[in-house]
Design a protein around this motif. Structure first.
Motif, PDB file in Angstrom:
ATOM      1  N   THR A  70      12.762   1.396  45.317  1.00 37.51           N
ATOM      2  CA  THR A  70      12.782   0.257  44.392  1.00 37.51           C
ATOM      3  C   THR A  70      13.152  -1.028  45.115  1.00 37.51           C
ATOM      4  O   THR A  70      12.531  -2.078  44.910  1.00 37.51           O
ATOM      5  CB  THR A  70      13.774   0.524  43.246  1.00 37.51           C
ATOM      6  OG1 THR A  70      13.358   1.697  42.531  1.00 37.51           O
ATOM      7  CG2 THR A  70      13.830  -0.652  42.280  1.00 37.51           C
ATOM      8  N   ASN A  71      14.157  -0.968  45.978  1.00 39.84           N
ATOM      9  CA  ASN A  71      14.562  -2.169  46.715  1.00 39.84           C
ATOM     10  C   ASN A  71      13.528  -2.583  47.756  1.00 39.84           C
ATOM     11  O   ASN A  71      13.429  -3.764  48.107  1.00 39.84           O
ATOM     12  CB  ASN A  71      15.909  -1.933  47.402  1.00 39.84           C
ATOM     13  CG  ASN A  71      17.056  -1.871  46.415  1.00 39.84           C
ATOM     14  OD1 ASN A  71      17.011  -2.492  45.358  1.00 39.84           O
ATOM     15  ND2 ASN A  71      18.089  -1.111  46.752  1.00 39.84           N
ATOM     16  N   PHE A  72      12.746  -1.627  48.229  1.00 37.87           N
ATOM     17  CA  PHE A  72      11.732  -1.923  49.242  1.00 37.87           C
ATOM     18  C   PHE A  72      10.446  -2.460  48.623  1.00 37.87           C
ATOM     19  O   PHE A  72       9.902  -3.479  49.063  1.00 37.87           O
ATOM     20  CB  PHE A  72      11.430  -0.655  50.040  1.00 37.87           C
ATOM     21  CG  PHE A  72      10.240  -0.773  50.954  1.00 37.87           C
ATOM     22  CD1 PHE A  72      10.322  -1.510  52.128  1.00 37.87           C
ATOM     23  CD2 PHE A  72       9.041  -0.152  50.639  1.00 37.87           C
ATOM     24  CE1 PHE A  72       9.224  -1.630  52.972  1.00 37.87           C
ATOM     25  CE2 PHE A  72       7.943  -0.263  51.474  1.00 37.87           C
ATOM     26  CZ  PHE A  72       8.029  -1.001  52.645  1.00 37.87           C
ATOM     27  N   ALA A  73       9.946  -1.799  47.582  1.00 35.17           N
ATOM     28  CA  ALA A  73       8.615  -2.109  47.045  1.00 35.17           C
ATOM     29  C   ALA A  73       8.637  -3.017  45.824  1.00 35.17           C
ATOM     30  O   ALA A  73       7.615  -3.604  45.474  1.00 35.17           O
ATOM     31  CB  ALA A  73       7.887  -0.805  46.698  1.00 35.17           C
ATOM     32  N   HIS A  74       9.790  -3.130  45.144  1.00 35.88           N
ATOM     33  CA  HIS A  74       9.902  -3.950  43.927  1.00 35.88           C
ATOM     34  C   HIS A  74       8.741  -3.651  42.958  1.00 35.88           C
ATOM     35  O   HIS A  74       7.921  -4.523  42.658  1.00 35.88           O
ATOM     36  CB  HIS A  74       9.927  -5.436  44.276  1.00 35.88           C
ATOM     37  CG  HIS A  74      10.966  -5.799  45.286  1.00 35.88           C
ATOM     38  ND1 HIS A  74      12.313  -5.773  45.012  1.00 35.88           N
ATOM     39  CD2 HIS A  74      10.858  -6.165  46.591  1.00 35.88           C
ATOM     40  CE1 HIS A  74      12.991  -6.121  46.096  1.00 35.88           C
ATOM     41  NE2 HIS A  74      12.141  -6.360  47.064  1.00 35.88           N
ATOM     42  N   VAL A  85      16.744  -2.129  62.304  1.00 35.94           N
ATOM     43  CA  VAL A  85      16.305  -0.733  62.406  1.00 35.94           C
ATOM     44  C   VAL A  85      16.088  -0.147  61.019  1.00 35.94           C
ATOM     45  O   VAL A  85      15.089   0.543  60.762  1.00 35.94           O
ATOM     46  CB  VAL A  85      17.345   0.102  63.187  1.00 35.94           C
ATOM     47  CG1 VAL A  85      17.058   1.595  63.045  1.00 35.94           C
ATOM     48  CG2 VAL A  85      17.337  -0.290  64.658  1.00 35.94           C
ATOM     49  N   LYS A  86      17.012  -0.435  60.098  1.00 34.93           N
ATOM     50  CA  LYS A  86      16.873   0.077  58.734  1.00 34.93           C
ATOM     51  C   LYS A  86      15.593  -0.433  58.084  1.00 34.93           C
ATOM     52  O   LYS A  86      14.863   0.334  57.438  1.00 34.93           O
ATOM     53  CB  LYS A  86      18.081  -0.323  57.888  1.00 34.93           C
ATOM     54  CG  LYS A  86      17.961   0.127  56.433  1.00 34.93           C
ATOM     55  CD  LYS A  86      19.043  -0.457  55.552  1.00 34.93           C
ATOM     56  CE  LYS A  86      18.763  -0.165  54.084  1.00 34.93           C
ATOM     57  NZ  LYS A  86      19.770  -0.780  53.190  1.00 34.93           N
ATOM     58  N   GLN A  87      15.305  -1.724  58.242  1.00 38.13           N
ATOM     59  CA  GLN A  87      14.085  -2.275  57.650  1.00 38.13           C
ATOM     60  C   GLN A  87      12.846  -1.598  58.223  1.00 38.13           C
ATOM     61  O   GLN A  87      11.891  -1.298  57.497  1.00 38.13           O
ATOM     62  CB  GLN A  87      14.026  -3.788  57.886  1.00 38.13           C
ATOM     63  CG  GLN A  87      15.044  -4.576  57.094  1.00 38.13           C
ATOM     64  CD  GLN A  87      14.923  -4.361  55.597  1.00 38.13           C
ATOM     65  OE1 GLN A  87      13.833  -4.428  55.031  1.00 38.13           O
ATOM     66  NE2 GLN A  87      16.051  -4.100  54.951  1.00 38.13           N
ATOM     67  N   GLY A  88      12.865  -1.341  59.525  1.00 35.00           N
ATOM     68  CA  GLY A  88      11.743  -0.643  60.139  1.00 35.00           C
ATOM     69  C   GLY A  88      11.602   0.775  59.618  1.00 35.00           C
ATOM     70  O   GLY A  88      10.485   1.252  59.362  1.00 35.00           O
ATOM     71  N   MET A  89      12.734   1.460  59.447  1.00 38.83           N
ATOM     72  CA  MET A  89      12.698   2.818  58.904  1.00 38.83           C
ATOM     73  C   MET A  89      12.146   2.834  57.488  1.00 38.83           C
ATOM     74  O   MET A  89      11.329   3.699  57.132  1.00 38.83           O
ATOM     75  CB  MET A  89      14.109   3.418  58.925  1.00 38.83           C
ATOM     76  CG  MET A  89      14.644   3.741  60.303  1.00 38.83           C
ATOM     77  SD  MET A  89      16.378   4.289  60.269  1.00 38.83           S
ATOM     78  CE  MET A  89      16.245   5.805  59.304  1.00 38.83           C
ATOM     79  N   ASP A 109      22.176   7.497  56.027  1.00 43.59           N
ATOM     80  CA  ASP A 109      22.935   7.583  57.277  1.00 43.59           C
ATOM     81  C   ASP A 109      23.001   6.225  57.980  1.00 43.59           C
ATOM     82  O   ASP A 109      24.065   5.820  58.463  1.00 43.59           O
ATOM     83  CB  ASP A 109      22.311   8.626  58.207  1.00 43.59           C
ATOM     84  CG  ASP A 109      22.567  10.059  57.739  1.00 43.59           C
ATOM     85  OD1 ASP A 109      23.436  10.252  56.866  1.00 43.59           O
ATOM     86  OD2 ASP A 109      21.890  10.975  58.246  1.00 43.59           O
ATOM     87  N   ILE A 110      21.870   5.518  58.049  1.00 47.80           N
ATOM     88  CA  ILE A 110      21.890   4.207  58.706  1.00 47.80           C
ATOM     89  C   ILE A 110      22.690   3.214  57.872  1.00 47.80           C
ATOM     90  O   ILE A 110      23.395   2.356  58.410  1.00 47.80           O
ATOM     91  CB  ILE A 110      20.454   3.686  58.975  1.00 47.80           C
ATOM     92  CG1 ILE A 110      20.487   2.427  59.847  1.00 47.80           C
ATOM     93  CG2 ILE A 110      19.714   3.393  57.694  1.00 47.80           C
ATOM     94  CD1 ILE A 110      20.878   2.662  61.265  1.00 47.80           C
TER      95      ILE A 110
END
Length: 387
Positions: free
Chosen positions: A118-122, A371-375, A161-162
């Protein structure tokens, strides 16, 4: 981890073994109501052990505590009013209030995975009202990808984890900042003396040890690379960033290394920079130049970057919408300092070393967040598979 093949869907390309479903097919959706005051406590007690969450983005929406939670753990919430669509995973039983949306999973859905998605794709659209709102029907009909549940759980754990590493770093940075502020207050007040120094301290006005730099700078002596104005100074002592707009050559003053640049607009933003090069400043930036025979420039920077100075500066402002500092008032700022230049330099070094440690931790934090955004980009779209 393996790469995979994709197929086209209504929400774009997804792996061939993922499905697309409506959110209501995977979650029971409820809008939180009013606070149950009979069960409420502002602080956690032996009876009030369950968190209450609201639509706020501060502290993950924590509002208080209750003795009677209405929602089960392993759900997730979405802000439904104001700043819409921000999701948080809830790993304990809890209560929710003030239109916070609560999504409780049905079989085959990982709340942790979908909070990240949800936070990524809105994926949900709000309603166009005077106060932005996210109605339940808009969420219910929203289309979302459905990986195999085992993959959902693996993705959620990897991102969690990240996030754990990021949270540890943020807390460490906050701790280091508090330690630095405490050391700064004691060292700059003379209540803590560094070993080997015993010469007296004296009270000065800023005008006793520094002056304003007001030398005009020819237009061929500066460009965007070394131009400083209020717009490219960062709040809370963050220094400067490169200027990327048109540089107006009117009323540009020069600065040189070891000058202290202070934004004179909205002093409460605490915009200050210790110059490490030469360049030009706009009319709204003050150039404070130390008298090197009396005061160490870096020591003076520590004095002027303290909250005490900015509070004093606010006492002399003019204007309300865009308050401006009073230059004469600023020069009347009173502080105490060592008469020994070597002690000034030693104090400045201690505090500068602390700043460097915090800066290195902040750079590490920025890398972890990158790194988190890339993951998220790879895992939540199925470009990289955890199966």
């Amino acid at each position: 981890m393996i790469e995979t093949n994709f197929r086209h869907t209504d929400i774009g390309p997804i792996p061939h073994d993922w499905e697309v479903k409506r959110t209501v097919d995977l979650f029971d959706i409820n809008a939180a109501g009013d606070l149950m005051r009979d069960n409420y406590s502002e602080v956690k007690t032996s009876c009030h052990i369950y968190p209450i969450y609201s639509n706020s983005n501060i502290d993950k929406g924590l509002y208080g505590y209750t003795s009677s939670p209405r929602y089960r753990k392993n759900s997730f919430t979405i802000t439904g009013r104001g700043n819409l669509g921000i999701a948080e995973y809830r790993n304990t039983d809890f209560d929710a209030i003030i239109r916070l949306l609560v999504l409780s999973p049905k079989k085959g859905a990982s709340s942790l995975f979908y909070s990240y998605y949800t936070n990524f794709a809105h994926p949900y659209e709000g309603s166009a009202t005077s106060i932005p709102q996210l109605p339940i029907p808009n969420v219910a009909k929203g289309l979302i990808p459905v990986p195999p549940v085992g993959e959902q759980e693996a993705i959620g754990k990897a991102l969690s984890d990240i996030d754990g590493l990021i949270d540890v770093l943020r807390k460490l940075i906050e701790k280091k900042r508090n330690i630095k502020q405490g050391a700064m207050s004691r060292l700059l007040s003379g209540s803590l003396r560094l070993p080997g120094f015993n010469k007296p301290w004296k009270t000065n006005l800023l005008s006793d040890v520094a002056s304003y730099g007001n030398v005009p700078l020819p237009s061929d002596m500066f460009d965007a690379k070394n131009y400083v104005c209020t717009e490219n100074m960062i709040s809370n002592r963050g220094g400067i960033i490169p200027y990327d707009d048109y540089v107006c050559s009117y009323m540009v003053k020069s600065y040189v290394p070891y000058d202290i640049l202070i934004s004179n607009i909205r002093p409460y933003l605490k915009k200050i920079w210790f110059a490490d090069c030469s360049g030009g400043v706009s009319a709204d930036v003050l150039v404070v130049r130390s008298n090197y025979d009396i005061i160490n420039a870096k020591f003076l920077y520590t004095i002027l970057s303290h909250d005490k100075f900015f509070s004093y500066n606010m006492e002399g402002i003019a204007g309300t919408k865009m308050p401006r500092g009073n230059k004469r008032h600023i020069m009347n700022y009173e502080f105490i300092m060592p008469t020994d230049l070597a002690e000034q330099e030693a104090i400045a070094k201690v505090l500068t070393d602390m700043d460097s440690e915090i800066e290195n931790l902040e750079k590490k934090l920025a890398k972890y967040e990158q790194v988190k955004q890339g993951m998220m980009k790879q895992l939540l779209t199925g470009k990289i598979r955890l199966i």
